[in-house]
Design an enzyme around this catalytic site. Structure first.
Site, PDB file in Angstrom:
ATOM      1  N   ASP A  57       0.841  -1.192   0.000  1.00 46.14           N
ATOM      2  CA  ASP A  57       0.000   0.000   0.000  1.00 46.14           C
ATOM      3  C   ASP A  57       0.879   1.246   0.000  1.00 46.14           C
ATOM      4  O   ASP A  57       1.429   1.631   1.027  1.00 46.14           O
ATOM      5  CB  ASP A  57      -0.911  -0.015   1.225  1.00 46.14           C
ATOM      6  CG  ASP A  57      -1.827   1.211   1.309  1.00 46.14           C
ATOM      7  OD1 ASP A  57      -1.820   2.013   0.346  1.00 46.14           O
ATOM      8  OD2 ASP A  57      -2.527   1.352   2.324  1.00 46.14           O
ATOM      9  N   GLU A 137      31.351  10.285   2.869  1.00 46.87           N
ATOM     10  CA  GLU A 137      32.040  10.171   4.153  1.00 46.87           C
ATOM     11  C   GLU A 137      31.042  10.499   5.267  1.00 46.87           C
ATOM     12  O   GLU A 137      31.057  11.583   5.847  1.00 46.87           O
ATOM     13  CB  GLU A 137      33.234  11.130   4.203  1.00 46.87           C
ATOM     14  CG  GLU A 137      34.304  10.844   3.159  1.00 46.87           C
ATOM     15  CD  GLU A 137      35.424  11.876   3.166  1.00 46.87           C
ATOM     16  OE1 GLU A 137      35.275  12.922   3.841  1.00 46.87           O
ATOM     17  OE2 GLU A 137      36.444  11.641   2.502  1.00 46.87           O
ATOM     18  N   GLU A 139      29.263  10.898   8.737  1.00 47.03           N
ATOM     19  CA  GLU A 139      29.628  11.028  10.140  1.00 47.03           C
ATOM     20  C   GLU A 139      28.388  10.804  11.003  1.00 47.03           C
ATOM     21  O   GLU A 139      27.259  11.024  10.553  1.00 47.03           O
ATOM     22  CB  GLU A 139      30.224  12.411  10.413  1.00 47.03           C
ATOM     23  CG  GLU A 139      31.503  12.666   9.632  1.00 47.03           C
ATOM     24  CD  GLU A 139      31.952  14.125   9.669  1.00 47.03           C
ATOM     25  OE1 GLU A 139      33.117  14.390   9.330  1.00 47.03           O
ATOM     26  OE2 GLU A 139      31.126  14.999  10.032  1.00 47.03           O
ATOM     27  N   GLU A 194      35.927  11.307  15.148  1.00 45.16           N
ATOM     28  CA  GLU A 194      35.913  12.634  14.546  1.00 45.16           C
ATOM     29  C   GLU A 194      36.224  13.719  15.579  1.00 45.16           C
ATOM     30  O   GLU A 194      36.570  13.434  16.715  1.00 45.16           O
ATOM     31  CB  GLU A 194      34.550  12.896  13.864  1.00 45.16           C
ATOM     32  CG  GLU A 194      34.570  12.666  12.355  1.00 45.16           C
ATOM     33  CD  GLU A 194      35.470  13.644  11.626  1.00 45.16           C
ATOM     34  OE1 GLU A 194      35.814  14.702  12.179  1.00 45.16           O
ATOM     35  OE2 GLU A 194      35.868  13.337  10.485  1.00 45.16           O
ATOM     36  N   GLU A 201      33.402   8.519  12.152  1.00 42.33           N
ATOM     37  CA  GLU A 201      33.298   8.442  10.697  1.00 42.33           C
ATOM     38  C   GLU A 201      33.813   7.086  10.236  1.00 42.33           C
ATOM     39  O   GLU A 201      34.840   6.595  10.723  1.00 42.33           O
ATOM     40  CB  GLU A 201      34.112   9.551  10.032  1.00 42.33           C
ATOM     41  CG  GLU A 201      34.070   9.543   8.507  1.00 42.33           C
ATOM     42  CD  GLU A 201      34.856  10.692   7.895  1.00 42.33           C
ATOM     43  OE1 GLU A 201      35.659  10.428   6.976  1.00 42.33           O
ATOM     44  OE2 GLU A 201      34.678  11.836   8.335  1.00 42.33           O
ATOM     45  N   HIS A 250      30.525  14.506   3.423  1.00 41.50           N
ATOM     46  CA  HIS A 250      31.279  14.960   2.260  1.00 41.50           C
ATOM     47  C   HIS A 250      31.179  13.895   1.173  1.00 41.50           C
ATOM     48  O   HIS A 250      31.352  12.702   1.439  1.00 41.50           O
ATOM     49  CB  HIS A 250      32.747  15.186   2.619  1.00 41.50           C
ATOM     50  CG  HIS A 250      32.947  16.094   3.790  1.00 41.50           C
ATOM     51  ND1 HIS A 250      34.090  16.081   4.561  1.00 41.50           N
ATOM     52  CD2 HIS A 250      32.157  17.053   4.335  1.00 41.50           C
ATOM     53  CE1 HIS A 250      33.989  16.981   5.517  1.00 41.50           C
ATOM     54  NE2 HIS A 250      32.818  17.578   5.400  1.00 41.50           N
ATOM     55  N   ARG A 322      39.881  23.594   3.329  1.00 38.90           N
ATOM     56  CA  ARG A 322      38.561  23.007   3.526  1.00 38.90           C
ATOM     57  C   ARG A 322      37.499  24.039   3.881  1.00 38.90           C
ATOM     58  O   ARG A 322      36.427  23.686   4.358  1.00 38.90           O
ATOM     59  CB  ARG A 322      38.636  21.930   4.612  1.00 38.90           C
ATOM     60  CG  ARG A 322      39.370  20.667   4.148  1.00 38.90           C
ATOM     61  CD  ARG A 322      39.643  19.721   5.305  1.00 38.90           C
ATOM     62  NE  ARG A 322      40.017  18.396   4.846  1.00 38.90           N
ATOM     63  CZ  ARG A 322      41.226  18.051   4.421  1.00 38.90           C
ATOM     64  NH1 ARG A 322      42.181  18.964   4.370  1.00 38.90           N
ATOM     65  NH2 ARG A 322      41.485  16.820   4.036  1.00 38.90           N
ATOM     66  N   GLU A 340      35.170  17.014  -4.416  1.00 38.03           N
ATOM     67  CA  GLU A 340      34.505  16.687  -3.160  1.00 38.03           C
ATOM     68  C   GLU A 340      33.559  17.821  -2.783  1.00 38.03           C
ATOM     69  O   GLU A 340      33.998  18.942  -2.523  1.00 38.03           O
ATOM     70  CB  GLU A 340      35.548  16.484  -2.054  1.00 38.03           C
ATOM     71  CG  GLU A 340      34.951  16.288  -0.670  1.00 38.03           C
ATOM     72  CD  GLU A 340      35.992  16.412   0.444  1.00 38.03           C
ATOM     73  OE1 GLU A 340      35.699  15.988   1.569  1.00 38.03           O
ATOM     74  OE2 GLU A 340      37.088  16.951   0.170  1.00 38.03           O
ATOM     75  N   ARG A 342      31.384  19.344  -0.012  1.00 40.36           N
ATOM     76  CA  ARG A 342      31.513  19.200   1.432  1.00 40.36           C
ATOM     77  C   ARG A 342      30.259  19.599   2.213  1.00 40.36           C
ATOM     78  O   ARG A 342      30.224  19.473   3.433  1.00 40.36           O
ATOM     79  CB  ARG A 342      32.705  20.033   1.907  1.00 40.36           C
ATOM     80  CG  ARG A 342      34.023  19.567   1.317  1.00 40.36           C
ATOM     81  CD  ARG A 342      35.187  20.470   1.726  1.00 40.36           C
ATOM     82  NE  ARG A 342      35.315  20.614   3.172  1.00 40.36           N
ATOM     83  CZ  ARG A 342      35.841  19.706   3.976  1.00 40.36           C
ATOM     84  NH1 ARG A 342      36.290  18.559   3.474  1.00 40.36           N
ATOM     85  NH2 ARG A 342      35.923  19.914   5.280  1.00 40.36           N
TER      86      ARG A 342
END
Length: 451
Positions: A57, A137, A139, A194, A201, A250, A322, A340, A342
């Site tokens: 359903d 990645e 976390e 982390e 992570e 990320h 970063r 990447e 982030r």
């Protein structure tokens, strides 16, 4: 629905069910908000599931169909068969397969199935001569449970980035999670504590984008289940504790050509990025506000996306720091060249998030967009005037702004499809409005006795 014959992969699943004494199958799928659902059937129904599908359903599933059009059909993908590591008992075991959802009225794939949306993105890439690889990645936090088994926000360790025992008391939990993932066919590359207390992570290997999205959905289930065996609560909530780092996801992504070459690599470029990669990157930057609604889909997501806690909020790219939204990681070999993104967090629907990233990047390639120069300084240290001089915009500051950006971005909104786009916006607007009329504990503490 097939012609009644089984594929080789389906026959292998049936043989494994017999050999491993599997008693139950969990047929797994995902609603538009990213919540994993499943229908449990006796393992003896596996052949029927392959040939006829399993009906359910759909009106009870978030964003699927109306009550008057509720019959849906699950068709399991045999490539996703895996024995559940926490369901093994003397009397048998359980296994799961991820399913595609079909509309019973048309016999066609259901447009409201997030897995179908991602398949459409991959089909677009294929038509342009590319396959897509991705690696997330994710976390998460591990919290203690109270005496009644409910989640608290008390962490079970005081560890920090890459800490070891005795500070990292959850290393045994991560070990058991990794064993469970490997039992289900994951190739785990690394795991570590982390930055924040109680934050962890676990990274798994690069794979094609569909398998990656399947893996993220499975990963969250495995982490929660095995954490519960240790009397801990695992959460992928982006910011469960104020004023410390939140949890991100990320996501690394790259395109490969039909002959297996990495379309993102160029030996002659300063950053080893091809023109294709730069246009893909430029596409993501242009569509970043709309992507944010999908990759950061909760009110709480925007408690993470603030300056000062290592989360990216500035629409720029870099090869070395970063603080930018997109980073170009160092690659030891040409096949590893990638970009990447982030900003995504692990509360997102992985199928939809990866799909809109792909569509944004492909739009950049089709239009021949040019990436801006990389920003090699720490953008967190820029004031507003300097950011304006560099032409650096910021991501939406709340869910309402992000949904506005999604609706205004024709390319990304269309990528979600005519069914999911409106349903997703409707659900997220309701969530944001509900948040706006609520009164938080912070407000009561700050104002109740002051005014």
């Amino acid at each position: 629905m097939t012609d009644g014959s089984l594929t080789t992969a389906e026959e292998e699943v049936l043989e494994t069910i017999d050999a491993e004494d599997i008693n139950f199958l969990r047929l797994q799928f995902t609603d538009i908000l990213g919540t994993v659902k499943n229908v449990s059937v006796p393992a003896r129904q596996a052949e029927k599931a392959f040939i006829e599908g399993i009906y359910f359903d759909g009106s009870s599933i978030e964003g699927f169909v109306r009550i008057q059009e509720s019959d849906m059909r699950l068709v399991p993908d045999p490539e996703t068969f895996a024995i559940l590591p926490w369901r093994n008992h003397d009397d048998g075991a359980s296994a799961r397969m991820i399913c595609d959802v079909y509309d019973t009225s048309t016999g066609e794939p259901f447009e409201g199935d997030p897995r179908y949306v991602l398949k459409n993105a991959l089909e677009r890439a294929d038509e342009m001569g590319y396959t897509v690889n991705a690696a997330p990645e994710p976390e998460f936090f591990l919290f203690e449970e109270d005496e009644e088994g409910r989640a608290t926000t008390e962490t079970n360790d005081a560890g920090g980035y890459f800490d070891l025992a005795p500070k990292d008391l959850a290393s045994d939990v991560r070990r058991d999670i990794i064993y469970g993932l490997e039992d289900m066919g994951f190739e785990v590359e690394a795991s570590h504590h982390e930055v924040a207390e109680g934050q962890h992570e676990i990274n798994f290997t690069y794979d094609d984008a569909l398998a990656t999205a399947d893996n993220v959905a499975t990963f969250r289930i495995v982490v929660r289940a095995i954490a519960a065996e240790h009397d801990l609560h695992a959460t992928f909530m982006p910011k469960p504790i104020p004023r410390i780092n939140g949890s991100g996801m990320h996501t690394h992504i790259s395109l490969f050509t039909d002959d297996g070459e990495n379309a993102f690599h160029d030996d002659d470029d300063e950053f080893n990025l091809s023109e294709t990669a730069r246009s893909f990157l430029a596409g993501i930057l242009e569509h970043a506000p709309a992507i944010t609604a999908v990759a950061n889909p909760t009110v709480n997501s925007y408690k993470r996306l603030v300056p000062g806690y290592e989360a990216p909020v500035y629409v720029a790219w870099s090869d070395r720091n970063r603080s930018a939204l997109i980073r170009k990681p160092a690659a030891r070999v040409p096949a590893a060249s990638r970009v990447e993104l982030r900003s995504p967090d692990p509360s997102c629907n992985p199928y939809l998030a990866i799909a809109v990233m792909i569509h944004a990047g492909l739009d950049g390639i089709e239009r021949g967009l040019e990436a801006p120069d990389p920003v090699r300084e720490n953008i967190y240290e820029f004031d507003e005037r300097k950011r304006e001089a560099y032409g650096i915009d910021t991501l939406p500051s709340n869910l309402g702004e992000a949904v506005d950006a999604l609706e205004a971005d024709e390319a990304i909104y269309a990528a979600l499809g005519e069914h999911i786009g409106p349903k997703f916006v409707e659900a997220k607007r309701a969530e944001f409005q509900d948040y706006l009329v609520d009164v938080s504990r912070w407000e009561l503490d700050r104002y109740l006795e002051t005014f």
